[in-house]
Write a protein that holds these residues in place. Sequence first.
Motif, short mmCIF file in Angstrom:
data_model
loop_
_atom_site.label_atom_id
_atom_site.label_comp_id
_atom_site.label_asym_id
_atom_site.label_seq_id
_atom_site.Cartn_x
_atom_site.Cartn_y
_atom_site.Cartn_z
N PRO A 77 5.54 16.17 19.90
CA PRO A 77 6.12 16.10 21.41
C PRO A 77 5.83 15.80 22.77
CG PRO A 77 5.36 18.26 20.47
CD PRO A 77 4.64 17.03 19.39
N ASN A 83 13.14 19.80 27.01
CA ASN A 83 13.48 21.57 25.47
C ASN A 83 14.08 21.61 24.52
OD1 ASN A 83 10.43 22.20 27.33
ND2 ASN A 83 12.38 22.99 28.82
N THR A 84 15.52 20.86 25.23
CA THR A 84 16.38 20.98 23.87
C THR A 84 16.93 20.02 23.52
OG1 THR A 84 18.14 21.07 25.81
CG2 THR A 84 17.47 22.85 25.31
N ARG A 122 16.75 17.03 16.95
CA ARG A 122 17.27 18.70 17.42
C ARG A 122 16.28 19.23 16.64
NH1 ARG A 122 22.11 18.46 18.83
NH2 ARG A 122 22.14 16.84 20.46
N ALA A 123 16.83 19.26 15.51
CA ALA A 123 16.13 20.91 14.77
C ALA A 123 13.94 20.52 14.90
CB ALA A 123 16.78 21.24 13.27
N TYR A 149 13.10 18.25 16.32
CA TYR A 149 12.33 18.12 17.66
C TYR A 149 12.46 19.95 18.60
CZ TYR A 149 12.20 17.18 22.82
OH TYR A 149 12.30 17.06 24.26
N THR A 150 12.87 20.31 17.82
CA THR A 150 12.63 21.86 18.77
C THR A 150 11.60 22.38 18.54
OG1 THR A 150 15.30 21.76 19.11
CG2 THR A 150 14.20 23.88 18.81
N ASN A 151 10.97 22.38 17.20
CA ASN A 151 9.66 23.06 16.56
C ASN A 151 9.14 22.68 16.89
OD1 ASN A 151 11.67 23.80 14.73
ND2 ASN A 151 11.63 23.31 12.92
N VAL A 154 8.07 21.62 19.79
CA VAL A 154 8.34 21.63 21.57
C VAL A 154 8.47 22.90 21.69
CG1 VAL A 154 9.27 22.16 23.57
CG2 VAL A 154 10.05 20.22 22.54
N THR A 155 8.51 24.10 21.05
CA THR A 155 7.61 25.46 20.92
C THR A 155 6.16 25.50 20.26
OG1 THR A 155 9.72 25.96 20.06
CG2 THR A 155 8.18 27.50 19.42
#
Length: 332
Positions: free
Chosen positions: A8, A255-256, A283-284, A286-288, A290-291
């Motif tokens: 990330p 973040n998105t 995106r999916a 990437y979101t994981n 970032v989280t």
Amino acid sequence: MSRSRLLPNTLLRWFYGVDKPTAGGPRTTGSTTTSPPVATADVACAAQALAMRMPDLLLHASQMATTLASGLHPQRRAGWGDTFWQYRPAQPGEPANRIDWRQSARTTRAHVRETEAEAAQTVLLWCDLSGSMQWRSAKALPGKLDRAVLLLLGMAALLLRNGERVHLLSPAGIVPLPPAPSALERLALGLCGLAASGPSQPAALPTPALMPRHARLLLASDLLCPDAALDDCLRQLAAHPVRTHVLHISDPAENTLPYSGRTEFSGLEDEPTLELPHVQSLRADYTNLVTARARWLEQTIGRTGHTLTRHQTDMAPLPTLLALHAQMSQRV
């Protein structure tokens, strides 16, 4: 390398200076037309732009501080002050003017009314001036640096009203501030001076060894630095000891990952460019990622005894300032 292994930190850095495809440019699929992200790579240009925006930021910070103005930080011990702390039994030889006769009349002993000690604290302000802070994903949004400066000055205004000692920190140590009508204006001018005179690649994190012991540090940054460097810095601050309040500034696009189609990412800090043909497919994952990094930041900062306050630039600054004030007012 599989897409799920993209770090990330690295992918976020590729966002700075994103060049959205235009007519005649690389092919896009399923993407909507938006204003290109705004980035300023030239240090002198960025410093001049910050100086031009500073009067508005200073005014907004003062207005927020007026809204949230409150009393001095409690010390949770008896001493000189205006706030009631506790009653204690009077000792032999206690001066008569220290006895609370109303409270004493309710019992069989004389009692003294003690007030709470109030002492000024030394608070250091650190603003991340690295290239990543110059970025914003849309013209309608404030830059991360603008929001960091606004929140730092707003908190400084509150601290100064409460009688605290507030200093500006640079990689070389505490900054001598230029003359100005007020302490808050001196801090604002100092920030402009740091932005103008700093190196071409400013440090994202402070040097713990240059700080006075037992001070407090308010660190505003997007935290887009190597995880090992951040962890080491936080550990050194805790050992110094310097209690640190980390203000994490982020742009909503970081973040998105809202982009679609073929997109080229280029950096403001000498990162290599990256072209992705179908960026929405990341995106999916990437979101994981970032989280996961957000969870790591929270655990790392908390484990070293510091506090974390998050702010996204599409949100109002006042609630963040209120949360930050509550964190800094807590008993150590």
